[in-house]
Write a protein that holds these residues in place. Structure first.
Motif, mmCIF file in Angstrom:
data_model
loop_
_atom_site.group_PDB
_atom_site.id
_atom_site.type_symbol
_atom_site.label_atom_id
_atom_site.label_comp_id
_atom_site.label_asym_id
_atom_site.label_seq_id
_atom_site.Cartn_x
_atom_site.Cartn_y
_atom_site.Cartn_z
ATOM 1 N N SER A 342 -4.637 -1.155 -11.181
ATOM 2 C CA SER A 342 -4.736 -2.258 -10.510
ATOM 3 C C SER A 342 -5.289 -3.285 -11.395
ATOM 4 O O SER A 342 -5.358 -3.080 -12.542
ATOM 5 C CB SER A 342 -5.287 -2.149 -9.354
ATOM 6 N N GLU A 421 -3.375 0.147 -6.920
ATOM 7 C CA GLU A 421 -2.399 -0.922 -7.710
ATOM 8 C C GLU A 421 -2.883 -2.211 -6.923
ATOM 9 O O GLU A 421 -3.277 -2.422 -6.024
ATOM 10 C CB GLU A 421 -0.809 -0.401 -7.579
ATOM 11 N N GLY A 422 -1.978 -3.251 -7.456
ATOM 12 C CA GLY A 422 -1.894 -4.494 -7.051
ATOM 13 C C GLY A 422 -2.962 -5.338 -7.410
ATOM 14 O O GLY A 422 -3.750 -5.086 -8.388
ATOM 15 N N ALA A 426 -4.460 -8.479 -2.818
ATOM 16 C CA ALA A 426 -3.350 -7.672 -2.186
ATOM 17 C C ALA A 426 -3.440 -6.334 -2.792
ATOM 18 O O ALA A 426 -2.655 -5.887 -3.537
ATOM 19 C CB ALA A 426 -2.120 -8.265 -2.304
ATOM 20 N N THR A 428 -3.518 -2.100 -3.171
ATOM 21 C CA THR A 428 -2.538 -1.067 -2.466
ATOM 22 C C THR A 428 -3.030 0.108 -3.346
ATOM 23 O O THR A 428 -3.550 0.251 -4.415
ATOM 24 C CB THR A 428 -1.037 -1.638 -2.750
ATOM 25 N N ASP A 455 5.760 -10.688 -3.399
ATOM 26 C CA ASP A 455 5.205 -9.200 -3.044
ATOM 27 C C ASP A 455 5.507 -9.011 -1.297
ATOM 28 O O ASP A 455 5.693 -9.887 -0.756
ATOM 29 C CB ASP A 455 3.620 -9.346 -3.207
ATOM 30 N N GLN A 457 5.565 -5.551 1.671
ATOM 31 C CA GLN A 457 5.121 -4.217 1.848
ATOM 32 C C GLN A 457 5.926 -3.440 3.262
ATOM 33 O O GLN A 457 6.423 -4.479 3.819
ATOM 34 C CB GLN A 457 3.613 -4.114 2.561
ATOM 35 N N MET A 483 0.868 -4.214 -0.159
ATOM 36 C CA MET A 483 1.639 -5.152 -0.937
ATOM 37 C C MET A 483 2.266 -4.728 -2.350
ATOM 38 O O MET A 483 1.401 -4.437 -3.152
ATOM 39 C CB MET A 483 1.216 -6.443 -0.842
ATOM 40 N N ILE A 484 3.387 -4.668 -2.372
ATOM 41 C CA ILE A 484 3.970 -4.107 -3.854
ATOM 42 C C ILE A 484 4.480 -5.244 -4.467
ATOM 43 O O ILE A 484 5.251 -6.301 -4.102
ATOM 44 C CB ILE A 484 5.141 -3.280 -3.543
ATOM 45 N N ASN A 485 4.285 -5.510 -5.827
ATOM 46 C CA ASN A 485 4.550 -6.395 -6.710
ATOM 47 C C ASN A 485 6.006 -6.818 -6.825
ATOM 48 O O ASN A 485 6.737 -5.776 -6.842
ATOM 49 C CB ASN A 485 3.993 -6.281 -7.905
#
Length: 553
Positions: A342, A421-422, A426, A428, A455, A457, A483-485
């Protein structure tokens, strides 16, 4: 002129004269035997006797001695030397046994020892080699102790030098010595300590030092030599800062507490903290590891004498987020790995359960260091006595917020892996292969991928039957990918149980971040949807025109 016959006669006379001279010389050398010895054999003849005896070899007053058991051939190789008196006939003699008045005492007195220690410095540093009287031991870092220790022998060796310590008879119970090798100069600390063995009547030891100030190596000169290294705890510095290790303990004289410390270790260094000779191991001992530059504590724990035979710690990371771990994890242990992928500092906490004496669950938690981007760390999870699932929690350490909490079967095996990540606003988390939810047991998965410029989800809600007051009630459970980039083609797999509450649909929702509409797409799946082909949903478009639906749209 001489005739041929005359020449032959002349040559024969010269040879006979030479032989006579040699025999005459031999006869003179044989006349003088070493004192207190008995003739045993001539050159190249066997010298036989029973038991172990001192054998003397040579001639013309030049002799070498060696203790031999059961006899041997009388020649230079037996004594490990070149010919001591070339071109001369030599003999072997056996030293006479001492008078009976002397031999009434045991031949090997366990209280006395002939000690000889050779030290070869083939390293890139200057060192001190010394013998220390352990009964006068005070502080291993005290330079005065090197001078004041009665009976101590100290030798400073530059790189490439060698020296011999000891080479004398010691009264073992009174002297009780210890052998040290110390770095000289700014690194005045023991890099090797050996408590001399308490058995045998003769110690002939040899040690070789190689390596550098940062990573020294000490080994026996030959494989047959024995090492008797004292107990220690290791510290490996794999960090970008200096660190040190210390021990607070109570001495056996009843005073205290006292502190024994290592010198500072820089990046790439290794050091040892030896168990002090005056430590009362029945009383509490506290080990600490600190960051020198900021005086920050990394580790404080009570330890026992047992840990001085196996414990090893490593420091790593940077001075802002310093870290410490055991040097290694048991290869047969089950582990949970955490990977920070992240843009924020994150950590993982693992909680497992045991049963107490009354049969109730008792939780035990282990937490990783605070990891920065790309860093990883593994936690060894002991096998608990409870069937309660293990809980894996991942945190955003910038905000202190919990990102995700995942249950894992109590009897999992092998290695599990989770990642953060993220961005900080945001965050995740998922498994390292991009899965959200409990992957143990019989499961199904739903795929979500972000093909958009924003982003987004996926939120999945399903129902599981729970018994409440004897009645089965479908209770909702929600999983989110976080929230995925966008713009990266990233995906997540949401894992749910294969068996959910019968007749209760599974709700699918897609939300965007900073888009003109947050709720982009919604649908349902039947409770008994098939795992193959895998249901797949995606988002595409821009934040001004967000779109969502099935992957085959």
């Amino acid at each position: 002129m001489f005739t041929k016959t005359a020449k032959n006669r002349s040559t024969m006379l010269i040879v006979l004269s030479a032989l006579f001279l040699i025999l005459f010389t031999h006869g003179r050398s044989e006349a003088q035997a070493p004192p207190n010895s008995t003739f045993c054999a001539n050159d190249f003849q066997p010298c036989n006797f029973e038991g172990t005896r001192e054998v003397i070899y040579g001639a013309n007053g030049i002799f070498v001695r060696k203790v031999i058991k059961g006899g041997s051939v009388c020649l230079p190789a037996t004594f490990g030397i070149d010919d001591p008196v070339p071109n001369v006939l030599k003999k072997c003699y056996v030293a006479d046994v001492k008078p009976a008045a002397v031999t009434t005492q045991p031949t090997a007195d366990p209280g006395r020892v002939k000690l000889s220690i050779t030290v070869k410095n083939n390293s890139g540093m200057s060192i001190y080699a010394r013998l220390v009287n352990r009964k006068l031991y005070s502080d291993p870092m005290n330079k005065a102790d090197m001078v004041q220790a009665v009976g101590a022998q100290i030798q400073e060796l530059q790189s490439g030098q060698a020296a011999q310590l000891g080479d004398k008879i010691l009264d073992r119970p009174k002297e009780d010595l210890e052998f040290w090798i110390q770095q000289a100069g700014a690194y005045l600390k023991p890099i090797f300590k050996a408590q001399l063995p308490m058995t045998g009547d003769q110690l002939v030891l040899c040690y070789e030092i190689t390596g550098t100030h940062f990573v020294p190596y000490i080994k026996p000169c030959v494989a047959s030599d024995l090492t008797y290294e004292s107990k220690y705890i290791s510290l490996n510095n794999e960090a970008a800062f200096q660190s040190s290790m210390s021990l607070t303990y109570y001495p056996t004289d009843g005073s205290g507490p006292k502190k024994a410390s290592t010198a500072s270790t820089t990046a790439g260094s290794k050091t040892k903290l030896y168990l002090p000779l005056d430590a009362d191991t029945r009383k509490q001992m506290v080990l600490t590891v600190d960051v020198d530059v900021s005086n920050r504590n990394l580790l404080t724990k009570n330890i026992t004498e047992r840990e001085f035979t196996s414990a090893c710690y490593k420091v790593w990371g940077d001075a802002v987020y310093p870290k410490i771990n055991p040097c290694s994890i048991d290869a047969t242990a089950r582990t949970i790995k955490f990977w920070n992928n992240s843009g924020y500092v994150a950590s993982m906490s693992v909680t497992y359960f045991d049963k107490d004496g009354g049969g109730k669950d008792v939780s035990r938690s282990v937490t990783t260091n605070k990891l920065t981007v790309t860093q990883t760390e593994s936690i060894e999870v002991p096998i608990g006595t409870s069937a309660t699932p293990v809980k894996v929690s991942i945190y955003n350490n910038y905000t202190g917020n919990l990102i995700s909490e995942t249950p894992v079967k109590a009897d999992f095996t092998g290695e599990l892996c989770y990642k953060a990540e993220g961005a900080s606003f945001a965050p995740t988390a998922s498994t390292c292969d991009g899965t959200v939810g409990d992957t143990s047991g019989n499961t199904r998965q739903i795929r979500f991928q972000n093909d958009a410029g924003f982003d987004a989800q996926l939120i999945v809600t399903y129902f599981e039957d729970q018994t409440i007051n004897g009645v089965k009630v479908p209770m909702p459970k929600t999983l989110t990918t976080g929230m995925i980039n966008g713009l990266g083609g990233k995906f997540r797999l949401v894992t749910i149980p294969k068996k959910t509450a019968a007749g209760m649909p599974i709700t699918i929702g897609i939300q965007g971040n900073a888009t003109v509409k947050n709720d982009i797409f919604a649908t349902t799946l039947p409770a008994n949807f098939a795992a193959s082909p895998q249901p797949c949903f995606k988002v595409w478009g821009t934040f001004l025109d967000p779109q969502g639906g099935k992957c085959d749209q």
